[in-house]
Design a protein around this motif. Sequence first.
Motif, mmCIF file in Angstrom:
data_model
loop_
_atom_site.group_PDB
_atom_site.id
_atom_site.type_symbol
_atom_site.label_atom_id
_atom_site.label_comp_id
_atom_site.label_asym_id
_atom_site.label_seq_id
_atom_site.Cartn_x
_atom_site.Cartn_y
_atom_site.Cartn_z
ATOM 1 N N LYS A 140 35.034 21.976 46.575
ATOM 2 C CA LYS A 140 33.857 21.183 46.986
ATOM 3 C C LYS A 140 32.840 21.031 45.859
ATOM 4 C CE LYS A 140 34.018 22.470 51.848
ATOM 5 N NZ LYS A 140 33.663 23.580 52.723
ATOM 6 N N LEU A 141 32.778 21.999 44.961
ATOM 7 C CA LEU A 141 31.763 21.975 43.899
ATOM 8 C C LEU A 141 32.235 21.212 42.660
ATOM 9 C CD1 LEU A 141 30.700 25.679 44.444
ATOM 10 C CD2 LEU A 141 29.166 23.721 44.682
ATOM 11 N N GLY A 142 33.463 20.645 42.707
ATOM 12 C CA GLY A 142 33.972 19.846 41.580
ATOM 13 C C GLY A 142 34.628 20.681 40.513
ATOM 14 N N ALA A 143 35.402 21.689 40.935
ATOM 15 C CA ALA A 143 35.992 22.598 39.952
ATOM 16 C C ALA A 143 37.405 22.996 40.365
ATOM 17 C CB ALA A 143 35.112 23.834 39.808
ATOM 18 N N ALA A 144 38.088 23.712 39.482
ATOM 19 C CA ALA A 144 39.450 24.172 39.754
ATOM 20 C C ALA A 144 39.670 25.537 39.106
ATOM 21 C CB ALA A 144 40.465 23.176 39.188
ATOM 22 N N LEU A 145 40.359 26.417 39.829
ATOM 23 C CA LEU A 145 40.664 27.750 39.298
ATOM 24 C C LEU A 145 41.654 27.624 38.136
ATOM 25 C CD1 LEU A 145 40.480 30.909 39.790
ATOM 26 C CD2 LEU A 145 42.606 30.628 41.064
ATOM 27 N N ILE A 146 41.330 28.269 37.009
ATOM 28 C CA ILE A 146 42.283 28.260 35.888
ATOM 29 C C ILE A 146 43.077 29.552 35.856
ATOM 30 C CG2 ILE A 146 42.626 28.008 33.409
ATOM 31 C CD1 ILE A 146 39.905 26.929 33.105
ATOM 32 N N GLY A 147 42.399 30.682 36.003
ATOM 33 C CA GLY A 147 43.139 31.941 35.885
ATOM 34 C C GLY A 147 42.346 33.141 36.345
ATOM 35 N N CYS A 148 43.064 34.254 36.471
ATOM 36 C CA CYS A 148 42.450 35.509 36.869
ATOM 37 C C CYS A 148 43.171 36.592 36.073
ATOM 38 C CB CYS A 148 42.640 35.696 38.378
ATOM 39 S SG CYS A 148 42.043 37.284 38.966
ATOM 40 N N GLU A 149 42.510 37.074 35.025
ATOM 41 C CA GLU A 149 43.143 38.007 34.090
ATOM 42 C C GLU A 149 42.682 39.425 34.387
ATOM 43 O OE1 GLU A 149 42.632 37.607 29.624
ATOM 44 O OE2 GLU A 149 43.038 35.569 30.311
ATOM 45 N N GLU A 150 43.631 40.317 34.622
ATOM 46 C CA GLU A 150 43.283 41.712 34.900
ATOM 47 C C GLU A 150 43.052 42.472 33.590
ATOM 48 O OE1 GLU A 150 46.009 43.542 37.663
ATOM 49 O OE2 GLU A 150 45.510 45.549 36.925
ATOM 50 N N TYR A 151 42.044 43.352 33.578
ATOM 51 C CA TYR A 151 41.872 44.247 32.434
ATOM 52 C C TYR A 151 41.391 45.601 32.943
ATOM 53 C CZ TYR A 151 36.770 43.264 32.467
ATOM 54 O OH TYR A 151 35.446 43.146 32.813
ATOM 55 N N HIS A 152 41.425 46.580 32.051
ATOM 56 C CA HIS A 152 41.051 47.949 32.441
ATOM 57 C C HIS A 152 40.122 48.536 31.395
ATOM 58 C CE1 HIS A 152 44.000 48.529 35.734
ATOM 59 N NE2 HIS A 152 44.585 47.517 35.114
ATOM 60 N N ILE A 153 39.170 49.345 31.846
ATOM 61 C CA ILE A 153 38.419 50.179 30.910
ATOM 62 C C ILE A 153 38.730 51.634 31.276
ATOM 63 C CG2 ILE A 153 36.648 48.479 30.353
ATOM 64 C CD1 ILE A 153 34.764 49.929 32.263
ATOM 65 N N PRO A 154 38.839 52.522 30.254
ATOM 66 C CA PRO A 154 39.404 53.858 30.496
ATOM 67 C C PRO A 154 38.695 54.683 31.568
ATOM 68 C CG PRO A 154 39.252 53.418 28.150
ATOM 69 C CD PRO A 154 38.616 52.257 28.826
ATOM 70 N N SER A 155 37.370 54.572 31.692
ATOM 71 C CA SER A 155 36.651 55.460 32.624
ATOM 72 C C SER A 155 36.759 55.001 34.072
ATOM 73 C CB SER A 155 35.185 55.563 32.226
ATOM 74 O OG SER A 155 34.575 54.301 32.334
ATOM 75 N N ASP A 156 37.416 53.874 34.301
ATOM 76 C CA ASP A 156 37.485 53.313 35.647
ATOM 77 C C ASP A 156 38.944 53.157 36.064
ATOM 78 O OD1 ASP A 156 36.174 52.353 37.825
ATOM 79 O OD2 ASP A 156 35.086 50.799 36.706
ATOM 80 N N ASP A 157 39.321 53.744 37.201
ATOM 81 C CA ASP A 157 40.694 53.575 37.687
ATOM 82 C C ASP A 157 40.934 52.162 38.207
ATOM 83 O OD1 ASP A 157 41.448 56.097 37.069
ATOM 84 O OD2 ASP A 157 40.957 56.944 39.041
ATOM 85 N N ALA A 158 39.879 51.576 38.786
ATOM 86 C CA ALA A 158 40.038 50.263 39.428
ATOM 87 C C ALA A 158 40.176 49.161 38.382
ATOM 88 C CB ALA A 158 38.830 49.989 40.308
ATOM 89 N N PRO A 159 41.019 48.170 38.659
ATOM 90 C CA PRO A 159 41.136 47.050 37.723
ATOM 91 C C PRO A 159 39.878 46.179 37.734
ATOM 92 C CG PRO A 159 42.389 46.592 39.709
ATOM 93 C CD PRO A 159 41.880 47.993 39.838
ATOM 94 N N ARG A 160 39.649 45.489 36.627
ATOM 95 C CA ARG A 160 38.601 44.480 36.547
ATOM 96 C C ARG A 160 39.282 43.148 36.247
ATOM 97 N NH1 ARG A 160 33.158 47.086 34.244
ATOM 98 N NH2 ARG A 160 33.345 49.030 35.389
#
Length: 243
Positions: A196-216
């Motif tokens: 609706k806002l005039g856009a399109a999803l391109i991607g969703c890239e997972e990354y990690h930082i060592p102190s966090d178990d959860a993905p970003r």
Amino acid sequence: MTIQEKLLSHACFPARFRKDSALPDKLAAIAACLIEGNARFNLTAITEPDAIVEKHLIDSLIAADKIAGMVGGAPLRLLDVGSGAGFPSLPIAAALPDLSVTALDSTAKKCTYMNETAAKANIPHFTAVSGRAEELAAPGAPMRASFDLVTARAVANLPVLCELCLPFLKTGGTFIALKGSNAPAEIDAAKGAIKKLGAALIGCEEYHIPSDDAPRYLVTIAKTGDTPRAYPRHYAQISKKPL
Ligand code: SAH
């Protein structure tokens, strides 16, 4: 260990920024301002030097690395919505001197803090502006459809965030949302809003930082056309009835 040493020895410090010998000092100045500013007023819950290095500086540099990979050294305009104490916008501006970086926050004292920090850290191509995203992106407002890149971290869930951020982009521009482990579900919920806002999803890239178990995740969304004049709505509607 100094902040500079902590940064350069961190496994996630992006390789492309290692050749910029001025960058560690700029980032250390940002960290010093944050520690000093936090003592004066509540800027961030993250106050311990190792956590500042990883959760603020390195996390922001990972987004800067993504942007550098997309646009190289092009002199583009970037807006960071809901910048708070300047994340990711201050490290992005430090790392990418060819960008013109604007940070937006609804709290005026955070903007004063960010402008003072940019001056102390020697980042002249950075300006913080105080205001509400939904007002500054309204039809006819000068900031609407005027940025090549928009970033946001920890401001709102993706359906709400898209309505706050996508109207600022020119057609052909890119929105990069720095998201936590809920990103895949938020993307599902935001599919209608993105269209609706005039856009399109391109991607969703997972990354990690060592102190966090959860993905970003770095969620990238392309502005493919104009945002209809009905958006963004007033904040109460945006948050109560997400698109
Ligand atoms: N991006 C920073 C701060 C996150 S906190 C970080 O990741 O560390 C969210 C910030 O967004 C707050 O500083 C708040 O003042 C700002 N904010 C929330 N809604 C906003 C809106 N509609 N317009 C502008 N700023 C907003």
